[in-house]
Design a protein around this motif. Structure first.
Motif, PDB file in Angstrom:
ATOM      1  N   HIS A  62       0.821  -1.202   0.000  1.00 19.93           N
ATOM      2  CA  HIS A  62       0.000   0.000   0.000  1.00 19.93           C
ATOM      3  C   HIS A  62       0.859   1.257   0.000  1.00 19.93           C
ATOM      4  N   ARG A  63       1.871   1.247   0.849  1.00 18.41           N
ATOM      5  CA  ARG A  63       2.732   2.433   0.933  1.00 18.41           C
ATOM      6  C   ARG A  63       3.495   2.643  -0.370  1.00 18.41           C
ATOM      7  N   GLN A  66       1.100   4.053  -2.980  1.00 28.61           N
ATOM      8  CA  GLN A  66       0.760   5.444  -2.659  1.00 28.61           C
ATOM      9  C   GLN A  66       1.904   6.389  -3.011  1.00 28.61           C
ATOM     10  N   GLU A  67       3.123   5.982  -2.697  1.00 33.31           N
ATOM     11  CA  GLU A  67       4.275   6.825  -3.006  1.00 33.31           C
ATOM     12  C   GLU A  67       4.508   6.900  -4.513  1.00 33.31           C
ATOM     13  N   LYS A  77      -1.103  16.333  -5.575  1.00 38.17           N
ATOM     14  CA  LYS A  77      -0.765  16.237  -4.146  1.00 38.17           C
ATOM     15  C   LYS A  77      -0.605  17.616  -3.526  1.00 38.17           C
ATOM     16  N   TYR A  86      -3.243  11.098   0.152  1.00 41.56           N
ATOM     17  CA  TYR A  86      -3.014   9.689   0.483  1.00 41.56           C
ATOM     18  C   TYR A  86      -4.324   8.949   0.747  1.00 41.56           C
ATOM     19  N   ALA A  89      -5.399   8.174  -2.692  1.00 38.64           N
ATOM     20  CA  ALA A  89      -4.569   7.084  -3.213  1.00 38.64           C
ATOM     21  C   ALA A  89      -5.065   5.741  -2.698  1.00 38.64           C
ATOM     22  N   GLY A  90      -5.447   5.693  -1.415  1.00 37.85           N
ATOM     23  CA  GLY A  90      -5.974   4.455  -0.852  1.00 37.85           C
ATOM     24  C   GLY A  90      -7.269   4.029  -1.524  1.00 37.85           C
ATOM     25  N   MET A  93      -6.467   2.753  -5.218  1.00 31.86           N
ATOM     26  CA  MET A  93      -5.874   1.417  -5.282  1.00 31.86           C
ATOM     27  C   MET A  93      -6.936   0.336  -5.298  1.00 31.86           C
TER      28      MET A  93
END
Length: 282
Positions: A62-63, A66-67, A77, A86, A89-90, A93
């Protein structure tokens, strides 16, 4: 075939038809758990130790995604802030059905996601800014190729109207009803940290439609803002129309359209990879 060999063939046949299904079921469950809203979700059948390791893996995935999205869409952003980005982004996904096997090109569907998200009601220009950032990323990673410039057309001065151009592989045109070029520029780090915004106050952005031509003719990304009938002229050339036909279409939109500076700008951008003469020029 002997009975023994037939039996062996039957076992092998059974193995090849059933084992991948079981494995596929686990992979499907693994994928679902990986993107589940519940942070404790994990595939069935894992013991406590394996479930804890899965949670660590899930967090890293996940990280990482997101990055990767933050690296691909830095202006988005900047516009919405880190925390909200973020969160987006979550959500993004978990909506994906397909992604390219490259983190460098991650987030192809993000502009479309933003267009359907509630945030677009408050920031309607956001999806087009994302389209601009995606176009920059794709142009950056596009194939290398030589570009046509003004010197390439020497000898064709009296037949320019008949020329048709092949588009350079590293070119994208993003058209918007919003000032996406100005918004993008105002949200660059050098403008926000010790630059024009810091020294002269907030940048005033005119509310107007803008189109952005992105190219990479010689390993350097270039970005040019087009306006008025020049946008339609560029569109027609990108579609394979001759210079003369593109000019006529642009004139229908603006009777005062001056083709010379626009055509020079497009040539300088590296927009074209090759050219041919239309049927009238054969």
């Amino acid at each position: 075939m002997s009975n023994q060999n037939a039996a062996r063939a039957g076992v092998l046949s059974h193995a090849t038809t059933t084992m991948p299904d079981a494995e596929g079921d686990f992979h499907h469950a693994f994928s679902l758990a990986l993107m589940d809203h519940d942070p404790t979700a994990h595939p069935a059948g894992l013991n406590d130790r394996a479930a804890r390791r899965f949670a660590i893996y899930r967090n890293n995935v996940h990280r990482g995604l997101q990055e990767a999205l933050a690296a691909a869409y830095p202006v988005i952003k900047s516009l919405v802030g880190d925390g909200f980005f973020y969160g987006l982004a979550g959500e993004y996904m978990r909506t994906e059905n397909h992604r390219l096997p490259s983190l460098a090109l991650y987030g192809a569907g993000f502009p479309g996601f933003l267009a359907e998200h509630a945030v677009a009601a408050k920031l309607p220009y956001l999806p087009d800014i994302a389209r601009l950032e995606r176009a920059r990323l794709e142009v950056l990673h596009a194939a290398d190729a030589p570009a046509i410039n003004a010197a390439s057309l020497v000898g064709y001065e009296d037949r320019l109207a008949m020329l048709c151009f092949a588009v350079h592989p590293a070119v994208k045109l993003v058209v918007s009803q919003f000032p996406i070029h100005a918004i993008w520029q105002a949200n660059q780090p050098e403008r926000q940290q010790g630059g024009a915004v810091h020294n002269s106050g907030p940048v005033q952005i005119a509310n107007r439609a803008e189109a952005v031509l992105i190219s990479r003719p010689h390993y350097t990304l270039k970005q040019a803002c087009l306006g008025g009938a020049g946008v339609e002229f560029a569109r027609q050339l990108l579609a394979g129309q001759s210079v003369g036909a593109a000019y006529e279409t642009a004139l229908a939109q603006d009777a005062n359209f001056d083709v010379t500076p626009v055509f020079a700008q497009l040539l300088a951008s590296g927009m074209f990879g090759a050219f041919t003469l239309g049927e009238d020029g054969l």
